[in-house]
Every structure is written in C-alpha cells, then in structure tokens.
Design an enzyme around this catalytic site. Sequence first.
Site, PDB file in Angstrom:
ATOM      1  N   TYR A   9      -4.649   3.859   6.295  1.00  0.00           N
ATOM      2  CA  TYR A   9      -5.207   2.908   7.275  1.00  0.00           C
ATOM      3  C   TYR A   9      -6.477   3.466   7.910  1.00  0.00           C
ATOM      4  O   TYR A   9      -7.402   2.707   8.228  1.00  0.00           O
ATOM      5  CB  TYR A   9      -4.192   2.603   8.375  1.00  0.00           C
ATOM      6  CG  TYR A   9      -3.139   1.624   7.960  1.00  0.00           C
ATOM      7  CD1 TYR A   9      -3.462   0.299   7.714  1.00  0.00           C
ATOM      8  CD2 TYR A   9      -1.825   2.024   7.796  1.00  0.00           C
ATOM      9  CE1 TYR A   9      -2.494  -0.605   7.314  1.00  0.00           C
ATOM     10  CE2 TYR A   9      -0.856   1.129   7.394  1.00  0.00           C
ATOM     11  CZ  TYR A   9      -1.198  -0.183   7.162  1.00  0.00           C
ATOM     12  OH  TYR A   9      -0.241  -1.079   6.764  1.00  0.00           O
ATOM     13  N   LYS A  17       0.840  -1.192   0.000  1.00  0.00           N
ATOM     14  CA  LYS A  17       0.000   0.000   0.000  1.00  0.00           C
ATOM     15  C   LYS A  17       0.877   1.243   0.000  1.00  0.00           C
ATOM     16  O   LYS A  17       1.997   1.159   0.515  1.00  0.00           O
ATOM     17  CB  LYS A  17      -0.980   0.024   1.174  1.00  0.00           C
ATOM     18  CG  LYS A  17      -0.394  -0.298   2.540  1.00  0.00           C
ATOM     19  CD  LYS A  17       0.420   0.574   3.317  1.00  0.00           C
ATOM     20  CE  LYS A  17       0.905   1.801   3.565  1.00  0.00           C
ATOM     21  NZ  LYS A  17       2.027   2.202   4.241  1.00  0.00           N
TER      22      LYS A  17
HETATM   23  P1  NAD Z   1      12.358   1.429   2.675  1.00  0.00           P
HETATM   24  O1  NAD Z   1      12.858   2.774   2.306  1.00  0.00           O
HETATM   25  O2  NAD Z   1      12.824   0.830   3.960  1.00  0.00           O
HETATM   26  O3  NAD Z   1      12.705   0.372   1.520  1.00  0.00           O
HETATM   27  C1  NAD Z   1      12.566   0.700   0.160  1.00  0.00           C
HETATM   28  C2  NAD Z   1      13.391  -0.258  -0.661  1.00  0.00           C
HETATM   29  O4  NAD Z   1      13.307   0.132  -2.022  1.00  0.00           O
HETATM   30  C3  NAD Z   1      14.891  -0.229  -0.288  1.00  0.00           C
HETATM   31  O5  NAD Z   1      15.385  -1.538  -0.281  1.00  0.00           O
HETATM   32  C4  NAD Z   1      15.536   0.551  -1.423  1.00  0.00           C
HETATM   33  O6  NAD Z   1      16.866   0.171  -1.670  1.00  0.00           O
HETATM   34  C5  NAD Z   1      14.626   0.163  -2.575  1.00  0.00           C
HETATM   35  N1  NAD Z   1      14.697   1.121  -3.671  1.00  0.00           N
HETATM   36  C6  NAD Z   1      14.831   0.794  -4.969  1.00  0.00           C
HETATM   37  N2  NAD Z   1      14.884   1.885  -5.728  1.00  0.00           N
HETATM   38  C7  NAD Z   1      14.791   2.933  -4.912  1.00  0.00           C
HETATM   39  C8  NAD Z   1      14.793   4.339  -5.116  1.00  0.00           C
HETATM   40  N3  NAD Z   1      14.891   4.874  -6.333  1.00  0.00           N
HETATM   41  N4  NAD Z   1      14.660   5.138  -4.037  1.00  0.00           N
HETATM   42  C9  NAD Z   1      14.515   4.618  -2.793  1.00  0.00           C
HETATM   43  N5  NAD Z   1      14.509   3.296  -2.538  1.00  0.00           N
HETATM   44  C10 NAD Z   1      14.645   2.459  -3.594  1.00  0.00           C
HETATM   45  O7  NAD Z   1      10.772   1.483   2.627  1.00  0.00           O
HETATM   46  P2  NAD Z   1       9.736   0.495   3.315  1.00  0.00           P
HETATM   47  O8  NAD Z   1       9.361   1.048   4.629  1.00  0.00           O
HETATM   48  O9  NAD Z   1      10.229  -0.886   3.256  1.00  0.00           O
HETATM   49  O10 NAD Z   1       8.460   0.711   2.355  1.00  0.00           O
HETATM   50  C11 NAD Z   1       8.360   0.055   1.094  1.00  0.00           C
HETATM   51  C12 NAD Z   1       6.879  -0.065   0.723  1.00  0.00           C
HETATM   52  O11 NAD Z   1       6.220  -0.851   1.709  1.00  0.00           O
HETATM   53  C13 NAD Z   1       6.134   1.270   0.678  1.00  0.00           C
HETATM   54  O12 NAD Z   1       5.207   1.250  -0.377  1.00  0.00           O
HETATM   55  C14 NAD Z   1       5.399   1.333   2.005  1.00  0.00           C
HETATM   56  O13 NAD Z   1       4.196   2.081   1.957  1.00  0.00           O
HETATM   57  C15 NAD Z   1       5.113  -0.140   2.254  1.00  0.00           C
HETATM   58  N6  NAD Z   1       5.004  -0.444   3.688  1.00  0.00           N
HETATM   59  C16 NAD Z   1       3.898  -1.078   4.126  1.00  0.00           C
HETATM   60  C17 NAD Z   1       3.748  -1.382   5.463  1.00  0.00           C
HETATM   61  C18 NAD Z   1       2.537  -2.121   5.935  1.00  0.00           C
HETATM   62  O14 NAD Z   1       2.305  -2.181   7.145  1.00  0.00           O
HETATM   63  N7  NAD Z   1       1.750  -2.699   5.043  1.00  0.00           N
HETATM   64  C19 NAD Z   1       4.738  -0.997   6.365  1.00  0.00           C
HETATM   65  C20 NAD Z   1       5.875  -0.357   5.890  1.00  0.00           C
HETATM   66  C21 NAD Z   1       6.004  -0.077   4.546  1.00  0.00           C
END
Ligand code: NAD
Length: 379
Positions: free
Chosen positions: A232, A147
């Site tokens: 949410y 999401k």
């Molecule tokens: P994060 O920043 O920790 O991870 C992002 C990942 O994408 C990293 O591994 C990064 O290296 C990679 N990436 C690839 N290309 C990139 C770029 N151009 N710029 C930045 N990062 C790049 O983020 P996250 O917290 O893991 O979130 C990722 C997704 O998951 C989002 O869409 C977020 O909304 C979703 N999420 C959902 C929940 C949930 O409870 N459902 C919780 C956290 C995150």
Amino acid sequence: MDASRREFLQKLSGLGATAVSLPLTSFAGYEKHYAEVAAQLDRLGQGRKLGIALVGLGSYSANQLAPALQQTKNCQLTGIVTGTPSKAEEWMKKYNIPKENVYDYKTFDRIADNPAIDVVYVVLPNSMHAEYVIRAAKAGKHVICEKPLAITEKECQEMIDACKKANRQLAVGYRLHYEPFTQEMMRLGREKVFGNIKFVEASDGFRAGNPNQWRLKKAMAGGGPLMDVGIYAIQGVRLVTGEEPISVTAQFAPKTDPQKFKEVEETLYWQFQFPSGITSTSTTSYAAGVERLYVSAENGWFELRPAFGYGPLKGQTSKGPIDKPVVNHQAAHMDGVCATLLAGQPLPDHITGEEGKRDVRLMQAIYRAAETGRKIQLS
Ligand code: NAD
C-alpha cells in the site's frame, strides 16, 4: 441464460469491439474513463449485475467482500469456492446461494459451465493466487485477484498471459483506486496543485498477532509485511507522483522476535528515487502500527492519516482539511471494475494485472536491495 440477459450481453460485445483503452497517466484520464463508462451504462439501461464467485472464504471475504457485495449496484455474490463444507452451508443460508453455485477446490473448474458466475474473485493466501487465476481464466471467467497479485513477477506474467489467451480481463484488488480521499491525493499530486512534489513519506504496518498464520510463512506469503501492507505504501507513492521509481535502497530492521519472524522480515525500510528528482521513504512492519501518506511539495503539503485501512480515511493539506465522501472501499472497487466490464470496455491500466505486476517487481527489488545492501536500478 434468459433472453434479456443474452440480448444485453450481445449489446455489450458490440460495444467491446469499438471500446478504446484510455491511458491513465493523468488524473483527468482516470476521471474521463469512468465518466464514459457511467454514460455508456446509462445508455444501455440500468439493473444488470455481474455474478461474482468468491474463492477462499477467510477473513477478507467474510468480513469485507461479502458484506460489500450486499451494497454493490453492478455486481452481486452468486457463487462460492471453499474447502470447508460447514462454511459452504453457512454461506448458502446467509447469502441465499444455490447449491449449484457452490464449489470446492477440486470441482472449481466446473465453474466454466455456470452462467450465473461472470467474475471469479481470488481471495486466497498469496502463493495460491497464480493457480486459481489461471484456472479461472481457463474456465472462461473474468478475474479479480487480491493483492499482492502473486509472489513473483514471473507468476504475474503467467496470470496475465492466461487471461489474455482466454480473452478474459484480469483486475487486481486495489480497493483504494476507487476511494475518494485517495483519488483526491492523486489529483493533488498529479495536477501539481501544491507545485512539484519534492518528497513523500508513505508507511503501513501493524502488529501481527497469531504466530502460526500463513502471513509469517515465506512459501505462502512470499515475504512479510512488505507483501501484505507495505504494498500500500508503494501504491500510495506511485499514485500521488504518477511516476515509476528508477532506483531503490532498502534495509531490514533487526528482528526483536526472531522466533516469530524466522521466515519473513519483521520491519523493513526502503527509499525510492524517481525520474523527476522526487524521493520517497517508507516503513512496513509486523511489529507495530504505522499508517500514513505524506506528500511535501514546493508550495505546501497534503496527507492521509489513516491512509490505507478500511476507513474512514482522514486527509489534511497545508490549506485545510480534505473533505470527501466516506464510501465502502470494497463495494466501490467491485462496482468500478464491474462497470467497466459491463460496458464492454478494456479495464484501464491502473487496475489491471499489469499494475499488480509492477508492484510485485518493485517488492522483489526492495528485497534484493535489503539483502545485498546495494542500490538497485529499476530502469
Ligand atoms: P485468511 O487466512 O483469513 O483466509 C484465507 C482463506 O484461504 C481461508 O478461507 C482458508 O481456508 C483458505 N485456504 C485455502 N487453502 C489454504 C491453505 N493451504 N493455507 C491457508 N489457507 C488456505 O486470509 P485473508 O486475510 O482473507 O487474505 C486472503 C487474501 O486477501 C490475501 O492475498 C491478502 O493479501 C488479501 N487481503 C486483502 C485485503 C485488502 O484490503 N485488499 C485485506 C485482507 C486480505
């Protein structure tokens, strides 16, 4: 593919041809679908797991999804897609992933030739969801996408269309749909256990630390806390009422840190009106924490607080506490989605790309309402 796996998948495709999608407008419909899926899997025999490849090994993949995939019974972690070679090495060792199941963003499309991967789970920054979902569908894989499904309604539609064209299914990463406290709130609301709902208060926010993170960049995130956690609150209201909003008003709070929040909102309030007369009020914020879902009905109230985090969630009603099992949200979600896929059934509406698109449409309307100061009609 070994013979027993081929035989199993053949059985599934036979089932898929006769499967019927159940609308989930009622909580009973929701329960019925999952009971039927469980019975179908029992008939087929246990022990099969779909292979999942995680795309993007950031904090959600590393801290939530990969550990959850060690507990799942209908799926397992079989592949990874990462742009960072050192992460690939670390994950291969930690999760026993063979080299041939490891991809980077350039080689990703070759996943099409890998039978060990049935489902691609896109866990990238929001603006990248559309591209990778579409590529995964073209590679012939089912897709789960985090999401918000995408940053515009148009992108959501393109993702849905790509999966449809490839005859693959698209699920959204709404882990709370499989979480027992949330399901109980759905039941209390939709079955009118406390009478007709009059109003709902649903809010989700936290203090965003790092000023350089992608979540604060509009092009990558699509917006601020609304796109990240406000979604949410929207989900909470829709899940308990079972209704779709007919109009929305919204207001941006003044920015207390304009430098940090140059591109996205810091705090935002919105109000939905529903067809039956229910109203809801919500706050989302990157300035400070808030997390609750409170429902006031004719004959009592029910609430979750905390309501949207990884848990344990806690629930109360005007008649006493909500007592439900505490589960791993991510394992329950992936098992729920994969149970339906394994049973050869269409995913129920509540967890499809269409459901993700509904929220993106609402978020775009909330931004429009806040920017114009006008009430936006939604139907
Ligand atoms: P994060 O920043 O920790 O991870 C992002 C990942 O994408 C990293 O591994 C990064 O290296 C990679 N990436 C690839 N290309 C990139 C770029 N151009 N710029 C930045 N990062 C790049 O983020 P996250 O917290 O893991 O979130 C990722 C997704 O998951 C989002 O869409 C977020 O909304 C979703 N999420 C959902 C929940 C949930 O409870 N459902 C919780 C956290 C995150």
